[in-house]
Design a protein around this motif. Sequence first.
Motif, mmCIF file in Angstrom:
data_model
loop_
_atom_site.group_PDB
_atom_site.id
_atom_site.type_symbol
_atom_site.label_atom_id
_atom_site.label_comp_id
_atom_site.label_asym_id
_atom_site.label_seq_id
_atom_site.Cartn_x
_atom_site.Cartn_y
_atom_site.Cartn_z
ATOM 1 N N PHE A 10 2.540 -1.814 -0.177
ATOM 2 C CA PHE A 10 1.196 -2.269 -0.535
ATOM 3 C C PHE A 10 0.862 -1.924 -1.982
ATOM 4 O O PHE A 10 0.372 -2.766 -2.732
ATOM 5 N N MET A 11 1.134 -0.690 -2.389
ATOM 6 C CA MET A 11 0.749 -0.276 -3.735
ATOM 7 C C MET A 11 1.654 -0.888 -4.804
ATOM 8 O O MET A 11 1.225 -1.054 -5.943
ATOM 9 N N LEU A 68 2.905 -4.014 -4.475
ATOM 10 C CA LEU A 68 2.435 -5.400 -4.546
ATOM 11 C C LEU A 68 1.098 -5.523 -5.270
ATOM 12 O O LEU A 68 0.843 -6.517 -5.951
ATOM 13 N N THR A 69 0.238 -4.533 -5.128
ATOM 14 C CA THR A 69 -1.097 -4.605 -5.735
ATOM 15 C C THR A 69 -1.183 -3.843 -7.056
ATOM 16 O O THR A 69 -2.279 -3.691 -7.598
ATOM 17 N N ASP A 70 -0.058 -3.382 -7.566
ATOM 18 C CA ASP A 70 -0.051 -2.640 -8.832
ATOM 19 C C ASP A 70 -0.544 -3.549 -9.962
ATOM 20 O O ASP A 70 -0.080 -4.670 -10.116
ATOM 21 N N VAL A 112 -3.658 -4.725 -10.243
ATOM 22 C CA VAL A 112 -4.669 -5.662 -9.777
ATOM 23 C C VAL A 112 -5.885 -5.594 -10.705
ATOM 24 O O VAL A 112 -6.131 -4.581 -11.359
ATOM 25 N N GLY A 135 -10.484 -6.443 -7.819
ATOM 26 C CA GLY A 135 -9.713 -6.130 -6.631
ATOM 27 C C GLY A 135 -9.366 -4.666 -6.472
ATOM 28 O O GLY A 135 -8.817 -4.267 -5.448
ATOM 29 N N PHE A 136 -9.674 -3.860 -7.476
ATOM 30 C CA PHE A 136 -9.270 -2.459 -7.438
ATOM 31 C C PHE A 136 -9.919 -1.701 -6.284
ATOM 32 O O PHE A 136 -9.235 -1.004 -5.521
ATOM 33 N N CYS A 178 -8.633 -2.632 -2.820
ATOM 34 C CA CYS A 178 -7.277 -2.097 -2.648
ATOM 35 C C CYS A 178 -7.309 -0.593 -2.404
ATOM 36 O O CYS A 178 -6.538 -0.071 -1.596
ATOM 37 N N THR A 182 -5.973 1.518 0.823
ATOM 38 C CA THR A 182 -5.125 2.698 0.664
ATOM 39 C C THR A 182 -5.692 3.884 1.433
ATOM 40 O O THR A 182 -4.966 4.581 2.147
#
Length: 191
Positions: free
Chosen positions: A52-53, A55-57, A59, A63-64, A67, A71
């Motif tokens: 997950f982290m 893929l969303t690094d 963002v 979106g922060f 996300c 987490t």
Amino acid sequence: MMHVDLSHTPGLLYALAYWLSSTFYIQLYGSPFSKGKKFGISAGFLALIASFMTLTDGVSAIGFFPCMGVTVALIFFYIRIATHMPWANAGYYCARAFILGEFSASLAWYLFYFFVTVPGLPLTVWTTILVFAAVHALILYTMFLLERKIDYKIAERFVERCFSLVIYCLLVVYDVIKKDCRTQSGIHNKQ
């Protein structure tokens, strides 16, 4: 040689820090599962949060916060599933694990940045692993020394009594951050 933006901490390093800090509190609290099942739960959480982290690094700012909410939820359910502790206690240990993970990942990245830029250590995967492992080992050992004398049954009763206060404080902090973000981005009403 790695190509890394040193001004940005990679999400994978935060994922590892969250996993380490959550696993630390699970070990302190105790788990009703056998070693094999604990390992499976731990490996599953590590794979999930790291994916997950990663893929969303990077963002966007919009979106922060969602996300980060996901987490924190992952950390919460990892602790809850691995220990079967009451929901309020899982929330308390989730907050502690999140704060410890944030601190250790940030400190590890700052020290990594320092050692790469000031003394000029090579920017390699091994340098990253060495600094990250050393910082986390030091932090987790220090936390172990600080927390080994805590009677967690007393802490559970304290959490049950103070849970509403913790929620109220979190809402106040959220409101302050939200107002600060609006002020900094110019989205406030000028009257």
